[in-house]
Design an enzyme around this catalytic site. Structure first.
Site, PDB file in Angstrom:
ATOM      1  CG  ASP A  86      88.338   1.718  81.507  1.00 32.51           C
ATOM      2  OD1 ASP A  86      88.891   0.963  80.693  1.00 32.51           O
ATOM      3  OD2 ASP A  86      87.632   1.289  82.434  1.00 32.51           O
ATOM      4  CB  SER A  87      84.909   0.259  78.669  1.00 35.90           C
ATOM      5  OG  SER A  87      85.553  -0.626  79.556  1.00 35.90           O
ATOM      6  CB  CYS A 140      89.912   0.805  77.944  1.00 31.57           C
ATOM      7  SG  CYS A 140      88.760  -0.418  77.282  1.00 31.57           S
ATOM      8  CD  GLU A 162      82.389  -3.445  85.689  1.00 34.48           C
ATOM      9  OE1 GLU A 162      81.238  -3.505  85.262  1.00 34.48           O
ATOM     10  OE2 GLU A 162      83.219  -2.574  85.325  1.00 34.48           O
ATOM     11  CB  CYS A 180      91.431  -6.613  81.013  1.00 34.39           C
ATOM     12  SG  CYS A 180      89.886  -5.895  81.643  1.00 34.39           S
ATOM     13  CG  HIS A 232      87.722  -4.481  85.072  1.00 36.62           C
ATOM     14  ND1 HIS A 232      87.613  -3.672  83.979  1.00 36.62           N
ATOM     15  CD2 HIS A 232      86.595  -4.271  85.800  1.00 36.62           C
ATOM     16  CE1 HIS A 232      86.468  -3.028  84.029  1.00 36.62           C
ATOM     17  NE2 HIS A 232      85.829  -3.363  85.125  1.00 36.62           N
TER      18      HIS A 232
END
Lengths: 280, 280
Positions: B10-11, B73, B152, B186, B188
């Site tokens: 993943d990024s 991702c 984040e 996504c 996240h």
């Protein structure tokens, strides 16, 4: 007199707030701007990576035979500014000292707030720059991690009310600390200046790091007898990715069409370790 | 049976929502996770850069002798998923097909919303995956550029009300379009699932790309006779920067202390152009 260009680098777009001021107060100068749009944002990276990137950015500008370098990025200034000042053979200014001087001159009650990226705040660099000028200053720092993506996605244009609420949460501790001066310690933040000003109130002075750095760049050139002969000056733009998007947003920052003068750079090929001997 | 590990990349941190599900439904498997924390976010980069990064990420995992790869991702899946499926000698799944299948199965009125990063939305990849399953589906996509930095920086924990207002602005067009299913495109976004659910209403099904991809990974291993013999499984973590910060946030995502199993990788040294011949 010296007609070589001035080099300016930033992690992305934010440094254009400094370029806008440079074009105004240094109209005879050629400017070469490098925006590291392929590796933005620097603010969430480690110190080792930021140092490596900053050296590569400076190496690219040196390859363009610049006479001076401006680090127009709060994060790169905080982490790599002192190092590059030692390493580079040309005069360099970062955003720290000019901004700290302006803030120290502006405050009446000796209480100064700083807003910046997380890395810049944690580095303590603005705090040290202020205490070097005057150990009596009381300094309050606050990181604002959503401000850069708010600016880069244009969220503040469509949703100024929510942007203001975000600003209120970040700025509340500074208001409670009764600061009379706030440093905009990231060159993206002047784009949010009106909203930030509404939140902190008209009695609080906002210090724009881009503007102060541009003014200091003029002083630095004068001191080193490096001002250009009469212009016309201009600015060439280099980026490491997303040339179309940069052109669009740069046009908004600078209020002119820059598309024809934006070029792509493979920044990874520039050496992180700088080989020059300092000549000054 | 095959006791080699499964590779996941993943990024940054988002892919941990897939890992959490994999640890639950594939308890016998060894997992090797690579989070490209030195180059996050991918969502704001160009297609050429995302392709190069994704190839390097896969090359690192291949150097660990993985038996299968999961691209956890949305952005890397959209840009490089098809390409890596062609190039790699091991089975690979990205998040697109499993997520699209789950959404197509869930919708009753044939109207599906997608929320994702800007690059993922503009790539049209989820839209294509849905239309491959059923051309009659009506698809409405919306990019949400503030969601990743909100997650984040942990902003949603301290300021759920403002986070909800941001979600309301992003999700308003999907509500107006009367979708009955929304893809969290996504990895996240599952961290914001409760807030997103409150905004779209309980009658709207949320499809978690991490969860669906983990489920499909199990199917893929079964089909290729690659399931591990009895465990215990575990997960090793590799990142390209900021090991301390990753450990902290990963602990929150996975609800266990992962600090001792996180290692640093110099991802730039892995070749972007993959030399393997496909053996399957």
């Amino acid at each position: 007199m010296d007609n070589r260009p001035i080099g300016v680098f930033d992690s992305g777009l934010g440094g254009l707030t400094a370029v806008r001021e440079m074009l105004r107060i240094l109209p005879d100068e050629q400017i070469i701007y490098f925006g590291d749009t392929g590796r933005v944002p620097y603010g969430s990276r480690s110190r080792a990576i930021i140092t490596q990137y900053s050296r590569q950015d400076a190496a690219f500008l040196m390859s363009k035979d610049v006479k001076a370098i401006v680090i127009a990025c709060g994060t790169a200034s905080s982490v790599a500014g002192s190092l590059l000042k030692e390493e580079l053979p040309v005069p360099l200014t970062d955003v720290l000292e000019p901004t700290a001087r302006a803030a120290a001159a502006a405050t009446a009650n000796g209480r100064i707030g700083i807003i910046a990226t997380d890395v810049t705040v944690r580095s303590g660099s603005f705090q040290r720059a202020l205490h070097t000028i005057s150990p009596q200053l009381q300094v309050f720092a606050q990181s604002c991690p959503l401000f850069v993506p708010i600016v880069e996605s244009g969220f503040m244009l469509e949703h100024p009310d929510i942007t203001k609420e975000v600003a209120e949460t970040y700025l509340a501790p500074l208001r409670e600390a009764d600061v009379d001066t706030v440093i905009l310690g990231c060159t993206h933040y002047p784009i949010l200046k009106r909203i930030i000003g509404e939140v902190v109130g008209a009695q609080v002075r906002l210090i724009d790091s881009g503007r102060e750095t541009a003014a200091y760049c003029r002083t630095l050139l004068e001191q080193n007898n490096l001002l250009a002969a009469q212009g016309p000056g201009d600015c060439s733009f280099y980026v490491s990715d997303r040339i179309e998007e940069f052109s669009k947003v740069a046009g908004i920052f600078l209020r002119e069409d820059v598309h024809s003068s934006v070029q792509l750079v493979d920044i990874e090929k520039y050496e992180g370790a700088i080989p020059w001997k300092k000549t000054t």
